[in-house]
Enzyme design. Structure first.
Site, PDB file in Angstrom:
ATOM      1  N   GLU A   1       1.047  -0.423  -5.169  1.00 22.03           N
ATOM      2  CA  GLU A   1       0.110   0.676  -5.390  1.00 22.03           C
ATOM      3  C   GLU A   1       0.965   1.937  -5.513  1.00 22.03           C
ATOM      4  OE1 GLU A   1      -3.604   3.162  -3.424  1.00 22.03           O
ATOM      5  OE2 GLU A   1      -1.974   2.396  -2.202  1.00 22.03           O
TER       6      GLU A   1
ATOM      7  N   ASP B   1       0.830  -1.210   0.000  1.00 17.90           N
ATOM      8  CA  ASP B   1       0.000   0.000   0.000  1.00 17.90           C
ATOM      9  C   ASP B   1       0.864   1.261   0.000  1.00 17.90           C
ATOM     10  OD1 ASP B   1      -2.703   1.253   0.431  1.00 17.90           O
ATOM     11  OD2 ASP B   1      -1.705   1.968   2.245  1.00 17.90           O
TER      12      ASP B   1
END
Length: 739
Positions: A469, A416
Site C-alpha cells: 500500500e 500497510d
C-alpha cells in the site's frame, strides 16, 4: 547414603538479599544445583511454602526424600543431594502438596546459533525460538520462555501458575544477545502469562505481554497464552501445488476485502462477532459464488483496540482470540484453499500502539521504537515507529511475516502504510523530522528493511505474494531487489483510485471536460504491477459509501456505479473491492455494524451483485482481460478523445486468444449508430452490457451481437456500428470462440 552436613553447605552467597527481594539479575548463580565436591547443594526460593523436601532419584535404591532447611524468613530453602543425582521437589503449601521439577536445575536451552542469528536479524523462525515454547527437556515436559530485554535488570515470567509473583520465576540473561530465558517444568498450552520487567534503576514496569506470543487472551484482557505446538491438519495440498500459477502477473486476481468482526453479525446480534468456523461456513460460499479469487482480511494479528480495525497490532505472531484459537484460524484458511480461494492478510510493520502492556518502552528504554519522537512517533495515529535500524527489530518483523506464510499457509501479505515508512518527513512539518545521512527525506533503513523482507519471502516461500500500500510515486516498488527495486509482487494503485473516484463523482454533463482524470492512469498503468483498489478507506471517515458518491437520481447512481465497476474490471490491473460494494451498499461502513444485507432483495442491489459476479466470470474466462494486466502489449486505445460524446473505447489482448473490445458511454444519453474500429470483421458477441435489465438497467443494447464490416475506423481495418446504452459499458469479442 548418608551425607555429612557441613555448615558451608548452608552458607549463603552474595546477592541473596537481591534475589529474595526480586532484584537479582542472575538467579542461577544462587538457585538450582551447585556442586561442592561429593554433594550438590540445592537452593530454591518459595516465599509462601510451609516446607520443601528434595525427592532424590537413586538408580538402585528408589527415591529418597530429604528435608530442606528454611533460611529464616527469606523464603530460601537449602538442601543437599549426592553429586549428580536427579531430583525433584515436594512443596507443602498451606492447602496442598505440589511435586515439581526445579526450573533452576536446567541448563542453557536457546542455542548460541539461534542467539547469533537473532542478533543479526537473520533468524527466519523466531516463532519457534522466542516466546513460550512447549517442549520436553531431559524427559521433563514444560515450557521454555525467551524474551528480548537487553536493558532490563531483571525479567521474570509471571502467570496464574505462580500467582503473578515476579519473585518466583526470574529468568537467566544471555548477555551477548540481551535475551532472557527460563524453562518452567509442568506448564503447558492454555496457561496465561506475561513478563515482569525491572529496569536498571530498580523500577518495575507495567506487566508486559509477550511480543512473540502465538496466542493471547481475548481483548480487553491482555495476557499472553501458551499456544499448542501441535501441527495443523492441512488438507489444502491441491491448492498449495497450484498456488504459484493462481497469483502470478498473468493470472486473474480479484480480491474481496473484509473486516472480519463486522462482515456479518451472527443472528443479527450487534454484540456478537463470528468465529473462524462460522465465517468459513458463510463467507466462503458467498465469495466463491460471486467469483472472487481471493479474500483479503484486514489485520487479524492480535490488537487491543477494536476501533483501530486491527491496524494497531501488538501480537504480530498471534491470530486474534476474538474469533477462536490458532487452530480455528488455520482451519478457516484450509477451508478457503479447499474451495479455491486464496487468503491475503493485511500486515502492519509501520507502527505499533502505545498500550503499556505492549512494546513501548519494553525494558525501560526505547527498544522496539526510536527514542527521538522526530523519528519514533506517528502524530496522525499517536503510535510508535519501529526502529528499523536495529537488526533485532527487523528480524522480529520479518519472522512474523514468514510465520504467517509458512505456519498458516497464507498466500500473501498486504503491507500497510508503506509510504509512511519510506519518507522521514511523512505527515511532518519542517523541523519535526531528521534527514537521513545524506541530508534527504528518504528513510534508508526502511528501504533496506522492505528489500530484506521481500527477498526473504521470495527465497523462503517463492509462490507467496507481497503487496504494497504505497500512495506515492516511489520508483520500482514491484521491481526485483536485485534490480534496485523494493521487491513487492504488486502495488495498490492509489492514484488510479483517487482519479477515478473524482471523475465518476462528477455530473455526466461535464465529464467530457475531465477525461484526463481517468486517462492519466493509463499513462503509468504498466510502470508497476498494479492492483486497482477500492478499499475500506474509501467508505469511511465521512466519505460515505461508493454509491453515495455517484451523481444523479437513484437510477443514475446505480448506473454510474455499474459503469464504474465495469470500467475497473476492463482496466489493466488486478482488482480489489471492499465488502458491501459488491451490492451497492447505501450507507458508510461502520466497524460496529455490518454490511446492509437486508437490502439485497432490492433489484438494484441484487443486480449489482449479479454484475460483479459476471464481471469476475468474464475476467477469469477471457484471458484478454487478465493475461497482460501488467504488460502494455495487452492494451490498445481505440477511442480516447471523444470529448463531445464522452465515450471511451479500447482493446485488451492476450496471445492466442480473442481480443476484447471495451466501450464506455459516460453520459445518460443513448448513443445510436456509434461506429467503433475493430481489428477483425464478422460477428462480435456482446458478452457484457452493464445496462442489462438483469443488473437493474434499462435494457438498451445490441441484441447480443454486432456485425463488423470492412469499413476502416480508428486505425483499424474494420468497424462495427453500436447502440451505446446510457451510463453503461459494453464488452464485445469475436464470436467464433464459443465463449
Amino acid at each position: 547414603m548418608r551425607i555429612r552436613h557441613d555448615a558451608a553447605h548452608y552458607s549463603l552467597p552474595e546477592g541473596v538479599d537481591d534475589l529474595v527481594h526480586g532484584r537479582s539479575p542472575d538467579p542461577f548463580s544462587i538457585l538450582g544445583r551447585h556442586n561442592m565436591g561429593k554433594v550438590d547443594v540445592i537452593r530454591v526460593l518459595y516465599h509462601d511454602a510451609a516446607r520443601v523436601r528434595l525427592v532424590v532419584e537413586r538408580p538402585r535404591a528408589g527415591v529418597m526424600e530429604r528435608p530442606m532447611r528454611r533460611m529464616g524468613d527469606s523464603g530460601l530453602h537449602v538442601g543437599t543431594i549426592p553429586a549428580g543425582a536427579r531430583y525433584h521437589l515436594k512443596i507443602q503449601w498451606a492447602d496442598a502438596v505440589e511435586e515439581t521439577d526445579d526450573p533452576y536445575a536446567f541448563g542453557l536451552l536457546v542455542t548460541d546459533a539461534d542467539l547469533r542469528l537473532f542478533s543479526e536479524g537473520r533468524h527466519p523462525h523466531l516463532d519457534r525460538v522466542m516466546g513460550a515454547q512447549p517442549m520436553v527437556v531431559d524427559g521433563t515436559a514444560g515450557v521454555r520462555f525467551a524474551v528480548w530485554a537487553p536493558n532490563a535488570r531483571r525479567v521474570s515470567v509471571i502467570g496464574d501458575f505462580n500467582f503473578w509473583d515476579g519473585r518466583r520465576h526470574p529468568m537467566r540473561l544471555r548477555h551477548g544477545a540481551g535475551v532472557w530465558e527460563l524453562f518452567i517444568p509442568g506448564l503447558g498450552p492454555g496457561e496465561r502469562y506475561k513478563f515482569e520487567i525491572m529496569t536498571r534503576d530498580g523500577h518495575i514496569l507495567p506487566q508486559k505481554a509477550d511480543p512473540f506470543a502465538r496466542f493471547a487472551e481475548r481483548p480487553p484482557a491482555t495476557a499472553s497464552v501458551i499456544a499448542s505446538p501441535a501441527p495443523f491438519a492441512w488438507q489444502d495440498h491441491e491448492w498449495m501445488e497450484q498456488r504459484a500459477g493462481r497469483q502470478r502477473e498473468d493470472a486473474p486476481v480479484t480480491i474481496y476485502e473484509l473486516h472480519v468482526p463486522s462482515w456479518r453479525r451472527p443472528q443479527g446480534d450487534p454484540d456478537r462477532i463470528m468465529t473462524w468456523r462460522e465465517l468459513a461456513a458463510e463467507l466462503i460460499p458467498y465469495v466463491v459464488e460471486a467469483g472472487f479469487t481471493h479474500v483479503e482480511l484486514m489485520p487479524v494479528m492480535e490488537y487491543p483496540f477494536g476501533g483501530s480495525w486491527g491496524y494497531q497490532p501488538l501480537g504480530l505472531f498471534a491470530p486474534s482470540a476474538r474469533h477462536g484459537t490458532p487452530a480455528d484460524f488455520a482451519a478457516f484458511v484450509d477451508a478457503c484453499h479447499r474451495a479455491g480461494l486464496g487468503v491475503i492478510l493485511d500486515w502492519v510493520p509501520a507502527h505499533f500502539p502505545n498500550d503499556v502492556h505492549g512494546l513501548v518502552n519494553f525494558d525501560g528504554c526505547a527498544l522496539y521504537e526510536h527514542q527521538d519522537p522526530r523519528e519514533g512517533v506517528h502524530r496522525d495515529w499517536n503510535t510508535h515507529i519501529y526502529n528499523l535500524g536495529r537488526h533485532e527489530v527487523r528480524g522480529f518483523l520479518i519472522a512474523s511475516a514468514l510465520m504467517w506464510l509458512e505456519r498458516f499457509h497464507i498466500d500473501g501479505l498486504r503491507v500497510d502504510a508503506v509510504a509512511s515508512m519510506l519518507y522521514r518527513d511523512y505527515s511532518r512539518r519542517d523541523g519535526e523530522w531528521i534527514p537521513n545521512i545524506h541530508g534527504g527525506r528518504e528513510n534508508l533503513e526502511a528501504v533496506a528493511f522492505l528489500r530484506q523482507l521481500n527477498q526473504a519471502v521470495h527465497d523462503t516461500i517463492p509462490d507467496a505474494i507481497t503487496v504494497a500500500e504505497e500512495s506515492t510515486a516511489w520508483p520500482g516498488v514491484t521491481r526485483p531487489v536485485e534490480q534496485g527495486g523494493l521487491g513487492f509482487s504488486y502495488k495498490w494503485n492509489m492514484g488510479w483510485m483517487h482519479d477515478s473516484l473524482r471523475f465518476f463523482g462528477r455530473d455526466p454533463l461535464w465529464r467530457g471536460y475531465h477525461l484526463p482524470e481517468i486517462l492519466f492512469g493509463l499513462h503509468y498503468a504498466f510502470s508497476e504491477r498494479f492492483i486497482l483498489c477500492l478499499s475500506h478507506d474509501e467508505v469511511t471517515h465521512g466519505k460515505g459509501s461508493l454509491l453515495s458518491r455517484m451523481p444523479g437520481d437513484n437510477w443514475q447512481r446505480h448506473a454510474n456505479m455499474r459503469l464504474f465497476l465495469a470500467f475497473m474490471w476492463a482496466h489493466p490491473g488486478k482488482k480489489l473491492v471492499f465488502m458491501g460494494m459488491e451490492f451497492a451498499q447505501e450507507g458508510e461502513w461502520s466497524h460496529d455494524g455490518q454490511p446492509e444485507w437486508h437490502i439485497l432483495p432490492d433489484p438494484f442491489k441484487s443486480g449489482m451483485l449479479r454484475l460483479v459476479t459476471d464481471l469476475n466470470h468474464m475476467y477469469r474466462t477471457l484471458p484478454a482481460l487478465h493475461a497482460r494486466d501488467c504488460d502494455p502489449a495487452g492494451f490498445a486505445w481505440v477511442i480516447g478523445d471523444d470529448t463531445a460524446n464522452t465515450v471511451l473505447a479500447w482493446l485488451r489482448f492476450a496471445p492466442g486468444h480473442v481480443p476484447v473490445l471495451v466501450v464506455l458511454n459516460m453520459t445518460p444519453v443513448v448513443r445510436h449508430d456509434y461506429r467503433v474500429g475493430v481489428p477483425v470483421g464478422g460477428s462480435w458477441r456482446e458478452c457484457l452490457n452493464s445496462d442489462a435489465t438483469a443488473y437493474g438497467g434499462s435494457g438498451v443494447g445490441n441484441g447480443g451481437y454486432a456485425m463488423a464490416t470492412d469499413q476502416a475506423a480508428h486505425g483499424h481495418p474494420c468497424s462495427c456500428v453500436l447502440t451505446l446504452p446510457p451510463l453503461a459499458a459494453l464488452y464485445l469479442h469475436p464470436a467464433g470462440d464459443g465463449s
